[in-house]
Design a protein around this motif. Structure first.
Motif, PDB file in Angstrom:
ATOM      1  N   UNK A 152      16.481  25.434   5.658  1.00 32.72           N
ATOM      2  CA  UNK A 152      15.253  25.190   4.900  1.00 32.72           C
ATOM      3  C   UNK A 152      15.102  23.717   4.505  1.00 32.72           C
ATOM      4  N   UNK A 153      16.098  22.910   4.803  1.00 25.63           N
ATOM      5  CA  UNK A 153      16.119  21.526   4.344  1.00 25.63           C
ATOM      6  C   UNK A 153      14.986  20.700   4.960  1.00 25.63           C
ATOM      7  N   UNK A 154      14.186  20.057   4.089  1.00 28.84           N
ATOM      8  CA  UNK A 154      13.035  19.263   4.534  1.00 28.84           C
ATOM      9  C   UNK A 154      13.262  17.758   4.420  1.00 28.84           C
ATOM     10  N   UNK A 155      14.467  17.344   4.010  1.00 28.25           N
ATOM     11  CA  UNK A 155      14.734  15.913   3.808  1.00 28.25           C
ATOM     12  C   UNK A 155      14.519  15.136   5.098  1.00 28.25           C
ATOM     13  N   UNK A 156      13.803  14.026   4.988  1.00 22.21           N
ATOM     14  CA  UNK A 156      13.574  13.155   6.136  1.00 22.21           C
ATOM     15  C   UNK A 156      14.045  11.749   5.784  1.00 22.21           C
ATOM     16  N   UNK A 157      13.830  10.798   6.676  1.00 26.90           N
ATOM     17  CA  UNK A 157      14.400   9.469   6.527  1.00 26.90           C
ATOM     18  C   UNK A 157      13.314   8.479   6.090  1.00 26.90           C
ATOM     19  N   UNK A 158      13.370   8.031   4.824  1.00 29.40           N
ATOM     20  CA  UNK A 158      12.351   7.090   4.333  1.00 29.40           C
ATOM     21  C   UNK A 158      12.524   5.710   4.939  1.00 29.40           C
ATOM     22  N   UNK A 159      11.450   4.956   4.927  1.00 23.87           N
ATOM     23  CA  UNK A 159      11.473   3.585   5.439  1.00 23.87           C
ATOM     24  C   UNK A 159      12.044   2.668   4.356  1.00 23.87           C
ATOM     25  N   UNK A 160      13.160   1.973   4.619  1.00 23.06           N
ATOM     26  CA  UNK A 160      13.768   1.084   3.605  1.00 23.06           C
ATOM     27  C   UNK A 160      12.803   0.003   3.105  1.00 23.06           C
ATOM     28  N   UNK A 161      11.924  -0.472   3.985  1.00 27.65           N
ATOM     29  CA  UNK A 161      10.970  -1.500   3.578  1.00 27.65           C
ATOM     30  C   UNK A 161      10.024  -0.973   2.517  1.00 27.65           C
ATOM     31  N   UNK A 162       9.538   0.251   2.705  1.00 23.40           N
ATOM     32  CA  UNK A 162       8.628   0.828   1.710  1.00 23.40           C
ATOM     33  C   UNK A 162       9.368   1.176   0.414  1.00 23.40           C
ATOM     34  N   UNK A 163      10.620   1.540   0.517  1.00 25.00           N
ATOM     35  CA  UNK A 163      11.406   1.799  -0.689  1.00 25.00           C
ATOM     36  C   UNK A 163      11.558   0.517  -1.510  1.00 25.00           C
ATOM     37  N   UNK A 164      11.757  -0.590  -0.807  1.00 23.27           N
ATOM     38  CA  UNK A 164      11.870  -1.881  -1.494  1.00 23.27           C
ATOM     39  C   UNK A 164      10.544  -2.261  -2.147  1.00 23.27           C
ATOM     40  N   UNK A 165       9.443  -2.045  -1.431  1.00 25.50           N
ATOM     41  CA  UNK A 165       8.127  -2.377  -1.995  1.00 25.50           C
ATOM     42  C   UNK A 165       7.796  -1.475  -3.177  1.00 25.50           C
ATOM     43  N   UNK A 166       8.226  -0.230  -3.104  1.00 28.41           N
ATOM     44  CA  UNK A 166       8.012   0.680  -4.236  1.00 28.41           C
ATOM     45  C   UNK A 166       8.768   0.185  -5.461  1.00 28.41           C
ATOM     46  N   UNK A 167       9.977  -0.335  -5.249  1.00 29.83           N
ATOM     47  CA  UNK A 167      10.739  -0.888  -6.360  1.00 29.83           C
ATOM     48  C   UNK A 167      10.026  -2.062  -7.009  1.00 29.83           C
ATOM     49  N   UNK A 168       9.428  -2.920  -6.182  1.00 35.93           N
ATOM     50  CA  UNK A 168       8.663  -4.038  -6.715  1.00 35.93           C
ATOM     51  C   UNK A 168       7.448  -3.575  -7.492  1.00 35.93           C
ATOM     52  N   UNK A 169       6.762  -2.559  -6.973  1.00 33.40           N
ATOM     53  CA  UNK A 169       5.573  -1.997  -7.634  1.00 33.40           C
ATOM     54  C   UNK A 169       5.958  -1.471  -9.018  1.00 33.40           C
ATOM     55  N   UNK A 170       7.089  -0.776  -9.086  1.00 31.77           N
ATOM     56  CA  UNK A 170       7.576  -0.213 -10.346  1.00 31.77           C
ATOM     57  C   UNK A 170       7.907  -1.329 -11.344  1.00 31.77           C
ATOM     58  N   UNK A 171       8.603  -2.346 -10.874  1.00 27.83           N
ATOM     59  CA  UNK A 171       9.015  -3.435 -11.770  1.00 27.83           C
ATOM     60  C   UNK A 171       7.816  -4.214 -12.300  1.00 27.83           C
ATOM     61  N   UNK A 172       6.827  -4.443 -11.449  1.00 24.43           N
ATOM     62  CA  UNK A 172       5.638  -5.182 -11.870  1.00 24.43           C
ATOM     63  C   UNK A 172       4.918  -4.497 -13.016  1.00 24.43           C
ATOM     64  N   UNK A 173       5.039  -3.192 -13.109  1.00 21.85           N
ATOM     65  CA  UNK A 173       4.339  -2.427 -14.149  1.00 21.85           C
ATOM     66  C   UNK A 173       5.262  -1.990 -15.274  1.00 21.85           C
ATOM     67  N   UNK A 174       6.481  -2.496 -15.259  1.00 20.12           N
ATOM     68  CA  UNK A 174       7.411  -2.197 -16.342  1.00 20.12           C
ATOM     69  C   UNK A 174       7.874  -0.768 -16.397  1.00 20.12           C
ATOM     70  N   UNK A 175       7.889  -0.093 -15.249  1.00 17.66           N
ATOM     71  CA  UNK A 175       8.277   1.315 -15.216  1.00 17.66           C
ATOM     72  C   UNK A 175       9.731   1.511 -14.813  1.00 17.66           C
ATOM     73  N   UNK A 176      10.449   0.424 -14.586  1.00 21.94           N
ATOM     74  CA  UNK A 176      11.829   0.526 -14.105  1.00 21.94           C
ATOM     75  C   UNK A 176      12.824   0.851 -15.209  1.00 21.94           C
ATOM     76  N   UNK A 177      12.404   0.790 -16.458  1.00 24.26           N
ATOM     77  CA  UNK A 177      13.320   1.065 -17.582  1.00 24.26           C
ATOM     78  C   UNK A 177      12.876   2.263 -18.404  1.00 24.26           C
ATOM     79  N   UNK A 178      11.900   3.003 -17.920  1.00 22.62           N
ATOM     80  CA  UNK A 178      11.396   4.155 -18.670  1.00 22.62           C
ATOM     81  C   UNK A 178      11.331   5.387 -17.780  1.00 22.62           C
ATOM     82  N   UNK A 179      11.348   6.593 -18.370  1.00 22.21           N
ATOM     83  CA  UNK A 179      11.102   7.801 -17.575  1.00 22.21           C
ATOM     84  C   UNK A 179       9.691   7.726 -16.972  1.00 22.21           C
TER      85      UNK A 179
END
Length: 338
Positions: A152-179
């Motif tokens: 039943x496992x649906x896990x797939x392989x994310x793109x590392x580049x988009x994961x990095x950009x998502x991290x930047x998006x989170x940090x820009x909005x101050x969401x990296x230190x909050x739930x």
């Protein structure tokens, strides 16, 4: 072994193919798998080892016809040993007839299967089940002689580049230190959507009680829906994500503390990423379309006498199934997840 899978539907349907591909891989580690998908739904399989993607174009009739002819040429050159049709449409019938495949099979509505070229036909009810979509896919594989283990496992392989950009998006909005609460208020049909004012109240509750941030996501066509949610929240801790690339959407979901959304592609993305989630169901059965992977998952199902429905419309208007679901109940399910 060469296997062709035809599934020209939506993003969530692509994610639901992952267990089937894993089953084929378990049977034959060297299998060559080609999947035909709609344009815009390919992300979950783009980095899957040993899987080639052929894309069916959307848009004008001329563009679709040209794309279909090009696909046919690719399929005939591939010449699969097995063709699995999980779309069962006029186009997939045409491709099957001309594919030069060794064996062909399809899973779909019995009425649709009655007029087709497939050697093996597995009737399934995608509205009432009783099995999950993944199990129905497995039934076709089994009917064609391949052993299945019930993956039943649906896990797939994310793109590392988009994961990095998502991290930047989170940090820009101050969401990296909050739930962070990730909300997806959209859905293919209006009656598959929990009302936007409820999402807004849930967001306000999360911000107040957990001092967290909120992301509200939707497609470009769902901009008004996203703005409706934002308009009901008096806080600078809520952020819109409209029309984002699928890779960024995936990366941000993976960074969320909890996901809440309707039965749609992003819900399956959250499930595949194994993050805590609450899935909201009304017109569709969670036993058929619901999450199965995340170890922390809650499903809220509001059933009316007409549910599950055939998605041709809803005569209940404001009294539809999801409209009867309270903010308090969804909040309670979130609390259960910790």
């Amino acid at each position: 072994m060469k296997v062709l899978i035809v599934r020209t539907r939506y993003l969530g349907d692509t994610i639901l193919l992952v267990p089937l591909i894993r089953e084929i891989r378990q049977h034959d580690r060297e299998a060559r798998i080609t999947v035909i998908l709609n344009e815009g739904t390919t992300y979950p399989l783009e980095r899957f080892p040993g899987v080639e993607i052929l894309t069916l174009a959307r848009g004008s009739a001329t563009r679709r016809s040209a794309s279909s002819l090009a696909l046919l040429g690719e399929v005939r050159r591939f010449r699969p040993d097995l063709l699995l049709d999980l779309t069962v449409s006029d186009r997939s019938r045409w491709l099957t007839r001309l594919s030069r495949a060794g064996r062909t099979g399809a899973a779909g509505d019995p009425a649709d299967l009655a007029r087709g070229p497939w050697e093996v036909r597995v009737p399934v009810d995608l509205n009432r089940g009783p099995a999950s979509v993944v199990a129905m896919h497995g039934a076709l594989l089994s009917a064609m002689g391949l052993p299945i283990s019930g993956i039943m496992e649906k896990a797939y392989f994310p793109d590392p580049l988009w994961r990095e950009r998502a991290g930047g998006w989170i940090r820009e909005r101050g969401l990296d230190t909050t739930p962070t609460l990730f909300l997806h208020p959209g859905g293919r049909h209006w009656f598959k959507r929990w009302p936007p004012d409820r999402f807004a109240r849930l967001a306000s509750l999360f911000i107040k009680e957990r001092s967290g941030g909120v992301i509200v996501a939707g497609t470009g066509a769902e901009r008004t829906l996203v703005e409706s949610v934002l308009s009901g929240v008096r806080s600078d801790r809520i952020h819109p994500l409209v029309g984002a690339p699928v890779g960024l959407l995936d990366g941000l979901i993976r960074r969320a503390t909890i996901f809440v959304g309707n039965d749609s592609g992003p819900l399956h993305m959250a499930d595949a990423a194994h993050i805590p989630l609450v899935g909201l169901f009304g017109s569709t059965l969670p036993v058929v379309w619901g999450p199965v992977c995340s170890p922390k998952r809650e499903v809220v199902y509001r059933q009316k006498e007409c549910s599950p429905c055939h998605h041709t419309g809803c005569s209940l208007g404001p009294d539809n199934c999801l409209a009867s679901l309270s903010v308090e109940e969804v909040a309670l399910r979130m609390e259960r997840l910790g």
